[in-house]
Design a protein around this motif. Structure first.
Motif, mmCIF file in Angstrom:
data_model
loop_
_atom_site.group_PDB
_atom_site.id
_atom_site.type_symbol
_atom_site.label_atom_id
_atom_site.label_comp_id
_atom_site.label_asym_id
_atom_site.label_seq_id
_atom_site.Cartn_x
_atom_site.Cartn_y
_atom_site.Cartn_z
ATOM 1 N N ARG A 178 85.052 -89.054 10.356
ATOM 2 C CA ARG A 178 83.743 -88.452 10.125
ATOM 3 C C ARG A 178 83.383 -87.643 11.365
ATOM 4 N N VAL A 219 81.802 -94.390 3.256
ATOM 5 C CA VAL A 219 80.487 -94.284 2.609
ATOM 6 C C VAL A 219 80.555 -94.783 1.168
ATOM 7 N N ASP A 264 86.213 -90.128 2.592
ATOM 8 C CA ASP A 264 84.982 -90.441 1.863
ATOM 9 C C ASP A 264 84.808 -91.930 1.588
ATOM 10 N N THR A 316 77.755 -87.554 12.621
ATOM 11 C CA THR A 316 77.433 -88.321 11.418
ATOM 12 C C THR A 316 77.459 -89.809 11.735
#
Length: 271
Positions: A14, A48, A45, A18
């Protein structure tokens, strides 16, 4: 307890600006190993997507992304030897393994090695790969001429056409693909049954991995086995991330920690 962090092997995937996703205090760690030719960003991804109950931890292999200056390794035994120490150190008391394609093979080997160390995973998720004790299902790929290997890579649809259209990137990627394919194609299964629950996952239209090949993973565990089939091909999980996340969460809720005992190994061959 503070867990050891190794940014080279476990990159955050990331942007620095973030913030990391919020996790439950009892979140289960899920170490995620990539497919041939890919790096940890294949799971960018997932942290998250799986939070707050699951802490997705992408695993970086040598020769790619932030480890691109390191030589790629050409055998499963080398990769497992390279990863087992950092994984055992990074893993808490409650963790699981997920691997897609070549990553599934490495997860299977790591599950054996970590179990023998008295630190078995809570669950093993193997995706897009037939059970490793089965005979090879197709021709050897790692020593194909460049143009034929590129055609195979394009057919799998795991690498964007934009990347494959750039000769400079292709020349960087081909040696990595060859090394990773050699890991699978030279592998010889010699492990016995795991005492770890296994879920085999795959795409209904994967041209190289049949449902029978996925189901054969059930013979490699003395614990629970599940088969999860999704619409799509070899990279079904890119098309249906929410469905994949639902299966991961459900299976990890159902499976409890396995006994921390060294297993007994049997013998066999892949061929």
């Amino acid at each position: 307890m503070t867990r050891t962090t190794d940014v080279s092997r476990f990159p955050p995937c990331r942007a620095e600006a973030t913030p990391p996703p919020t996790l439950h205090a009892e979140a289960i760690q899920l170490f995620c190993l990539p497919h041939a030719g890919a790096g940890a960003s294949a799971y960018r991804d997932w942290p998250v997507m799986l939070a707050p109950g699951i802490e997705a931890i992408p695993v970086q292999l040598p020769g790619r992304e932030n480890r691109h200056r390191e030589p790629a390794l050409h055998s499963a035994s080398e990769l497992v030897a390279e990863l087992r120490g950092p994984l055992a150190s990074r893993a808490g008391r409650d963790f699981a393994l997920f691997g897609h394609s070549m990553g599934a093979l490495l997860c299977y080997e790591l599950a054996h090695v970590l179990s023998a160390l008295g630190k078995p995973p809570r669950h093993l998720f193997v995706s897009g790969l037939g059970a490793p004790h089965l005979p090879p299902a197709g021709p050897r790929l790692h020593d194909l001429p460049d143009d034929e290997l590129l055609a195979v890579i394009a057919e799998l649809e795991g690498t964007s056409p934009e990347v494959l259209a750039q000769p400079e990137l292709v020349q960087l990627l081909l040696p990595l693909f060859r090394a990773d394919l050699e890991v699978w194609e030279t592998y010889v299964a010699h492990r016995g049954s795991l005492q770890v629950p296994i879920t085999a996952m795959g795409g209904r239209h994967d041209p190289g991995v049949s449902l029978d090949m996925l189901s054969a993973w059930g013979s490699l565990t003395s614990a629970d086995f599940h088969l999860a089939v999704f619409d799509g091909g070899h990279f079904y999980h890119h098309a249906a991330p929410d469905d994949v996340a639902a299966v991961l969460k459900e299976r990890l809720r159902e499976s409890g920690p396995v006994p921390a005992v060294a297993e007994k190994y049997g013998h066999g061959t892949r061929a």
